[in-house]
Each structure stands twice: as structure tokens, then as C-alpha cells.
Design a protein around this motif. Structure first.
Motif, PDB file in Angstrom:
ATOM      1  N   THR A  46       0.832  -1.204   0.000  1.00 13.95           N
ATOM      2  CA  THR A  46       0.000   0.000   0.000  1.00 13.95           C
ATOM      3  C   THR A  46       0.864   1.250   0.000  1.00 13.95           C
ATOM      4  OG1 THR A  46      -1.774  -1.159   1.167  1.00 13.95           O
ATOM      5  CG2 THR A  46      -1.808   1.236   1.260  1.00 13.95           C
ATOM      6  N   ARG A  47       1.933   1.245   0.799  1.00 16.39           N
ATOM      7  CA  ARG A  47       2.842   2.406   0.828  1.00 16.39           C
ATOM      8  C   ARG A  47       3.543   2.569  -0.514  1.00 16.39           C
ATOM      9  NH1 ARG A  47       4.676   6.285   0.168  1.00 16.39           N
ATOM     10  NH2 ARG A  47       6.051   7.633   1.405  1.00 16.39           N
ATOM     11  N   ALA A  48       3.909   1.478  -1.162  1.00 16.03           N
ATOM     12  CA  ALA A  48       4.544   1.563  -2.475  1.00 16.03           C
ATOM     13  C   ALA A  48       3.572   2.133  -3.511  1.00 16.03           C
ATOM     14  CB  ALA A  48       5.035   0.186  -2.909  1.00 16.03           C
ATOM     15  N   HIS A  51      11.160 -14.748  -8.169  1.00 12.09           N
ATOM     16  CA  HIS A  51      12.030 -13.624  -8.475  1.00 12.09           C
ATOM     17  C   HIS A  51      11.246 -12.458  -9.072  1.00 12.09           C
ATOM     18  CE1 HIS A  51      15.531 -16.043  -7.602  1.00 12.09           C
ATOM     19  NE2 HIS A  51      15.066 -16.985  -8.400  1.00 12.09           N
ATOM     20  N   ALA A  52       9.983 -12.685  -9.433  1.00  7.67           N
ATOM     21  CA  ALA A  52       9.125 -11.647  -9.975  1.00  7.67           C
ATOM     22  C   ALA A  52       7.690 -11.969  -9.568  1.00  7.67           C
ATOM     23  CB  ALA A  52       9.245 -11.570 -11.500  1.00  7.67           C
ATOM     24  N   PRO A  53       6.851 -10.951  -9.373  1.00  6.09           N
ATOM     25  CA  PRO A  53       5.476 -11.218  -8.950  1.00  6.09           C
ATOM     26  C   PRO A  53       4.656 -11.890 -10.052  1.00  6.09           C
ATOM     27  CG  PRO A  53       5.775  -8.889  -9.424  1.00  6.09           C
ATOM     28  CD  PRO A  53       7.131  -9.505  -9.476  1.00  6.09           C
ATOM     29  N   VAL A  54       3.706 -12.713  -9.625  1.00  4.18           N
ATOM     30  CA  VAL A  54       2.834 -13.440 -10.551  1.00  4.18           C
ATOM     31  C   VAL A  54       1.391 -13.146 -10.169  1.00  4.18           C
ATOM     32  CG1 VAL A  54       2.136 -15.699 -11.412  1.00  4.18           C
ATOM     33  CG2 VAL A  54       4.551 -15.258 -10.868  1.00  4.18           C
ATOM     34  N   LEU A  55       0.608 -12.695 -11.156  1.00  2.00           N
ATOM     35  CA  LEU A  55      -0.790 -12.337 -10.928  1.00  2.00           C
ATOM     36  C   LEU A  55      -1.695 -13.298 -11.681  1.00  2.00           C
ATOM     37  CD1 LEU A  55      -2.769 -10.035  -9.840  1.00  2.00           C
ATOM     38  CD2 LEU A  55      -2.635  -9.109 -12.163  1.00  2.00           C
ATOM     39  N   LEU A  71      -2.005 -12.655  -5.983  1.00  2.00           N
ATOM     40  CA  LEU A  71      -0.760 -11.978  -6.361  1.00  2.00           C
ATOM     41  C   LEU A  71       0.369 -12.537  -5.503  1.00  2.00           C
ATOM     42  CD1 LEU A  71       0.964  -9.943  -7.818  1.00  2.00           C
ATOM     43  CD2 LEU A  71       0.020  -8.136  -6.366  1.00  2.00           C
ATOM     44  N   ARG A  72       1.130 -13.466  -6.088  1.00  2.00           N
ATOM     45  CA  ARG A  72       2.287 -14.015  -5.393  1.00  2.00           C
ATOM     46  C   ARG A  72       3.482 -13.101  -5.662  1.00  2.00           C
ATOM     47  NH1 ARG A  72       4.047 -18.972  -7.038  1.00  2.00           N
ATOM     48  NH2 ARG A  72       3.029 -18.800  -9.084  1.00  2.00           N
ATOM     49  N   ARG A  73       4.182 -12.753  -4.607  1.00  2.00           N
ATOM     50  CA  ARG A  73       5.287 -11.799  -4.732  1.00  2.00           C
ATOM     51  C   ARG A  73       6.552 -12.356  -4.094  1.00  2.00           C
ATOM     52  NH1 ARG A  73       7.044  -9.445  -0.281  1.00  2.00           N
ATOM     53  NH2 ARG A  73       5.805  -9.551   1.633  1.00  2.00           N
ATOM     54  N   PRO A  74       7.748 -11.919  -4.565  1.00  2.00           N
ATOM     55  CA  PRO A  74       8.987 -12.321  -3.896  1.00  2.00           C
ATOM     56  C   PRO A  74       8.985 -11.849  -2.440  1.00  2.00           C
ATOM     57  CG  PRO A  74       9.439 -11.328  -6.035  1.00  2.00           C
ATOM     58  CD  PRO A  74       7.990 -11.083  -5.751  1.00  2.00           C
ATOM     59  N   ASP A  75       9.588 -12.632  -1.582  1.00  2.00           N
ATOM     60  CA  ASP A  75       9.586 -12.306  -0.155  1.00  2.00           C
ATOM     61  C   ASP A  75      10.734 -11.350   0.179  1.00  2.00           C
ATOM     62  OD1 ASP A  75       8.825 -12.284   2.447  1.00  2.00           O
ATOM     63  OD2 ASP A  75       9.620 -14.262   2.944  1.00  2.00           O
ATOM     64  N   ASN A  76      10.752 -10.201  -0.503  1.00  2.00           N
ATOM     65  CA  ASN A  76      11.731  -9.149  -0.226  1.00  2.00           C
ATOM     66  C   ASN A  76      11.158  -7.838  -0.735  1.00  2.00           C
ATOM     67  OD1 ASN A  76      12.528  -8.749  -3.090  1.00  2.00           O
ATOM     68  ND2 ASN A  76      13.325 -10.839  -2.868  1.00  2.00           N
ATOM     69  N   LEU A  77      11.900  -6.750  -0.513  1.00  2.00           N
ATOM     70  CA  LEU A  77      11.412  -5.423  -0.897  1.00  2.00           C
ATOM     71  C   LEU A  77      11.973  -4.946  -2.230  1.00  2.00           C
ATOM     72  CD1 LEU A  77      11.705  -3.654   2.589  1.00  2.00           C
ATOM     73  CD2 LEU A  77       9.714  -4.748   1.568  1.00  2.00           C
ATOM     74  N   GLY A 127      11.520  -5.933  -5.359  1.00  2.00           N
ATOM     75  CA  GLY A 127      10.657  -5.901  -6.537  1.00  2.00           C
ATOM     76  C   GLY A 127       9.335  -5.194  -6.320  1.00  2.00           C
ATOM     77  N   LEU A 128       9.292  -4.214  -5.394  1.00  2.00           N
ATOM     78  CA  LEU A 128       8.027  -3.560  -5.076  1.00  2.00           C
ATOM     79  C   LEU A 128       7.421  -2.843  -6.280  1.00  2.00           C
ATOM     80  CD1 LEU A 128       8.372  -2.050  -1.489  1.00  2.00           C
ATOM     81  CD2 LEU A 128       6.717  -3.735  -2.287  1.00  2.00           C
ATOM     82  N   ASP A 129       8.267  -2.255  -7.122  1.00  2.00           N
ATOM     83  CA  ASP A 129       7.726  -1.549  -8.295  1.00  2.00           C
ATOM     84  C   ASP A 129       6.983  -2.517  -9.208  1.00  2.00           C
ATOM     85  OD1 ASP A 129       8.730   0.820  -7.394  1.00  2.00           O
ATOM     86  OD2 ASP A 129      10.520   0.801  -8.663  1.00  2.00           O
ATOM     87  N   ALA A 130       7.513  -3.727  -9.359  1.00  5.74           N
ATOM     88  CA  ALA A 130       6.834  -4.729 -10.186  1.00  5.74           C
ATOM     89  C   ALA A 130       5.530  -5.183  -9.532  1.00  5.74           C
ATOM     90  CB  ALA A 130       7.758  -5.927 -10.421  1.00  5.74           C
ATOM     91  N   VAL A 131       5.508  -5.260  -8.200  1.00 10.49           N
ATOM     92  CA  VAL A 131       4.272  -5.612  -7.494  1.00 10.49           C
ATOM     93  C   VAL A 131       3.217  -4.531  -7.719  1.00 10.49           C
ATOM     94  CG1 VAL A 131       3.237  -6.039  -5.228  1.00 10.49           C
ATOM     95  CG2 VAL A 131       5.485  -6.983  -5.760  1.00 10.49           C
ATOM     96  N   VAL A 132       3.646  -3.265  -7.645  1.00  6.24           N
ATOM     97  CA  VAL A 132       2.732  -2.151  -7.917  1.00  6.24           C
ATOM     98  C   VAL A 132       2.151  -2.267  -9.325  1.00  6.24           C
ATOM     99  CG1 VAL A 132       2.664   0.346  -8.352  1.00  6.24           C
ATOM    100  CG2 VAL A 132       3.700  -0.537  -6.255  1.00  6.24           C
ATOM    101  N   ASP A 133       2.975  -2.612 -10.297  1.00  6.80           N
ATOM    102  CA  ASP A 133       2.495  -2.766 -11.672  1.00  6.80           C
ATOM    103  C   ASP A 133       1.439  -3.857 -11.772  1.00  6.80           C
ATOM    104  OD1 ASP A 133       4.175  -0.765 -12.551  1.00  6.80           O
ATOM    105  OD2 ASP A 133       5.751  -2.140 -13.233  1.00  6.80           O
ATOM    106  N   ARG A 134       1.631  -4.962 -11.048  1.00  2.00           N
ATOM    107  CA  ARG A 134       0.651  -6.051 -11.096  1.00  2.00           C
ATOM    108  C   ARG A 134      -0.669  -5.624 -10.426  1.00  2.00           C
ATOM    109  NH1 ARG A 134       4.469  -7.230 -13.501  1.00  2.00           N
ATOM    110  NH2 ARG A 134       3.147  -6.081 -14.953  1.00  2.00           N
ATOM    111  N   VAL A 135      -0.597  -4.872  -9.334  1.00  2.00           N
ATOM    112  CA  VAL A 135      -1.820  -4.393  -8.691  1.00  2.00           C
ATOM    113  C   VAL A 135      -2.588  -3.470  -9.637  1.00  2.00           C
ATOM    114  CG1 VAL A 135      -2.753  -3.030  -6.778  1.00  2.00           C
ATOM    115  CG2 VAL A 135      -0.877  -4.626  -6.353  1.00  2.00           C
ATOM    116  N   ARG A 136      -1.857  -2.597 -10.315  1.00  7.88           N
ATOM    117  CA  ARG A 136      -2.499  -1.710 -11.292  1.00  7.88           C
ATOM    118  C   ARG A 136      -3.134  -2.520 -12.431  1.00  7.88           C
ATOM    119  NH1 ARG A 136       2.187   2.932 -11.889  1.00  7.88           N
ATOM    120  NH2 ARG A 136       1.129   4.562 -10.688  1.00  7.88           N
ATOM    121  N   GLU A 137      -2.451  -3.563 -12.840  1.00  8.85           N
ATOM    122  CA  GLU A 137      -2.973  -4.436 -13.901  1.00  8.85           C
ATOM    123  C   GLU A 137      -4.299  -5.059 -13.448  1.00  8.85           C
ATOM    124  OE1 GLU A 137      -1.628  -8.694 -15.829  1.00  8.85           O
ATOM    125  OE2 GLU A 137      -0.063  -7.236 -15.288  1.00  8.85           O
ATOM    126  N   ALA A 138      -4.355  -5.512 -12.195  1.00  5.08           N
ATOM    127  CA  ALA A 138      -5.587  -6.089 -11.659  1.00  5.08           C
ATOM    128  C   ALA A 138      -6.718  -5.063 -11.645  1.00  5.08           C
ATOM    129  CB  ALA A 138      -5.339  -6.622 -10.258  1.00  5.08           C
TER     130      ALA A 138
END
Length: 296
Positions: free
Chosen positions: A138-140, A223-227, A274-280, A282-293
Motif C-alpha cells: 500500500t505504501r509503495a 524472483h518476480a510477482p505473478v498475478l 498476487l504471489r510476490r517475492p519475499d523481499n522489498l 521488486g516492489l515496483d513490479a508488485v505495484v504494476d501487477r496491482v495496477r494491472e488487476a
């Protein structure tokens, strides 16, 4: 009642200030909920996790040596705070589990989710169990320009898909604070490396129609989020497990309502895993997947 706020679509009046909440100008309107800071007598009831249940209309949240909150009829919270307990810890329990129980008494279902505004004027929810990365994501999203709707506890009307604003603050772990360069506020609870972070400048108080729910799952092997969009039965099941403090709803006899809520919301709003890597990293890629959803 000198302090009036709006939280999750409800007008809340308190006899003491609640610094995390946003004041409202609706002082002349009768409140939906009142909060009194006063002694709460010890009574015997049925233990249910951190709660003592006396019946569907009355129960206590009991955190030993911290506070006791009596929750009555979906309309009042009486807060008995132990000496020396910091305001941050009081608000963690009051605005989290105690308020969730009050919402269940009112026939509402709070999702364990944060939410932000989308470019289209709607909202997208980031849901998940504890430590899934909801507040960090959410912060990202806020860093990417999205206004905050709520953190951790989202109230949405399943029939209309309308999501209500919570309050202008996040709860972030120490590692996330360092990642975003945020200053730590008060600790969420004693002994936890997790802190309240005020977000008044990026908060939107108006409700919004929910466009999507993203259920976060941290996966150390990715290594990258999967939606992926969940089929209807799986979406209903996922939402059913994400009612915040659902065991309280069960104790209050609200289990059938949880299923109806999950099924109706899943019919109206797409639900994604939305499966995401367990680190910080790749947050920008996670944000992109949320926007895609959110775009469907």
C-alpha cells in the motif's frame, strides 16, 4: 464528546483525542459510534481468543496489562487503559480488533486489506494474512501516486462494491520504514518492530467503488510477482478467509453472513492471487501487477 471523526463510513465521537484519526466537521450530527475512556468492570463470559463474549450484543477485548474494551450493540466502545500504556498501543487495539467486533455487530464485514485510489477514481484492495506485505505494498502504491483509502481493515459494501475510507495512517515494519525513508511513529505494540506512520497528506476521505481485490502471498522462491485471476469458487473461499478477526464473527453468530458477503463481493469484484517475492526489491513490479488487476 469533543472529538469527532469519520472511520469506515461511520461517524465516531470520542471523549479523548485519537491522534491517528482525521477530524470531521460533522459535529452537529448524532454519532454512529461513541468512545468513552472509563473503567470497565471485570465480568465472567465465554473466552474467545482475546475476547470475552457475553452475547451477540456485548463482548470485551482484553489485552492483559494494556487495556480492556467493552463493545456494545455496534454503537459504543468503553476503553479502560492500564497506567502508562502509550497512545500508539491503545489505538492499535481499539481501531483494530475492537472496532472489527463492533463492525460485525453492525452487520458489516471488515476485510483484512488496505486500499488505495486508482487513476479511474475507483479503488483497489491489497488483502492478505499477517506479514503478507499489505501495508508495504500500500505504501509503495502511495509512492507511485495513489491516494490512501485505508490500511489493514477495509469496509466494503458487497452489494454495491463501495469501499469506505479508514483513517490516515499505516502500520509498517522497521525494514519497510528504512526502505521508504519514513520516520517511525509510535510503536504498534510493546516489543514489536512495527510502527504507526501518519499519512494525512496522501489520504482520501471519500468512498470509492472497488475495482479489484489482490490477495498477496509472499513466496521466497519467486524472483518476480505473478498475478492470476481466481475463478469464482476460489475467490469466494479466499475472501472468506480474509474477514478480519473472523473468529470474533463466528463467536457472535455471524458465520452465515461472512459467506454471503464473500459470495456477493466475488460476483461483483474480480479477485486476484498476487504471489510476490519475499523481499522489498521488486516492489515496483508488485505495484504494476496491482495496477494491472485494477484495470481488469
Amino acid at each position: 464528546m469533543n472529538f469527532v471523526y469519520r472511520v469506515s463510513g461511520l461517524l465516531v465521537a470520542s471523549d479523548q483525542p485519537l491522534p491517528l484519526l482525521a477530524r470531521t466537521r460533522d459535529e452537529g450530527v448524532a454519532p454512529d459510534v461513541t468512545i468513552h475512556f472509563a473503567p470497565v468492570p471485570d465480568e465472567e463470559g465465554r473466552a474467545c481468543g482475546a475476547f470475552i463474549v457475553f452475547g451477540p450484543e456485548r463482548l470485551d477485548l482484553l489485552v492483559p496489562q494494556v487495556l480492556r474494551v467493552r463493545i456494545a450493540a455496534g454503537r459504543s466502545l468503553t476503553v479502560d487503559v492500564a497506567a502508562g500504556v502509550p497512545t500508539g498501543a491503545v489505538q492499535t487495539y481499539l481501531l483494530g480488533p475492537a472496532f472489527a467486533a463492533l463492525l460485525y455487530q453492525r452487520g458489516l464485514v471488515p476485510l483484512h486489506a488496505g486500499a488505495v485510489r486508482t487513476e479511474a477514481g475507483g479503488a483497489v484492495a491489497v488483502a492478505g494474512h499477517s506479514r503478507a506485505g499489505k501495508s508495504t505494498t500500500t505504501r509503495a502504491l502511495m509512492r507511485a501516486g495513489h491516494a490512501l483509502l485505508c490500511d489493514d481493515q477495509l469496509v466494503v459494501d458487497a452489494a454495491s462494491g463501495l469501499a469506505q475510507a479508514g483513517y490516515p495512517a499505516l502500520k509498517l515494519w522497521g525494514g519497510a520504514l528504512a526502505h521508504f525513508g519514513e520516520a517511525a511513529g509510535e510503536a504498534v505494540a510493546a516489543g514489536l518492530d512495527k510502527y504507526h506512520v501518519a499519512c494525512a497528506d496522501g489520504f482520501d476521505t471519500s468512498p470509492a467503488r472497488l475495482q479489484a481485490v489482490c490477495v498477496l502471498v509472499a513466496d521466497a522462491e519467486l524472483h518476480a510477482p505473478v498475478l492470476e485471476r481466481l475463478p469464482f469458487p476460489e475467490a469466494v473461499a479466499a475472501l472468506g478467509t480474509l474477514a478480519h478477526h473472523a473468529y470474533v464473527a463466528h463467536a457472535l453468530g455471524c458465520r452465515p453472513g461472512l459467506f454471503r458477503f464473500s459470495a456477493e463481493l466475488a460476483r461483483r469484484v474480480p479477485v486476484f492471487l498476487l504471489r510476490r517475492p519475499d523481499n522489498l526489491d521488486g516492489l515496483d513490479a508488485v505495484v504494476d501487477r496491482v495496477r494491472e488487476a485494477a484495470l481488469g
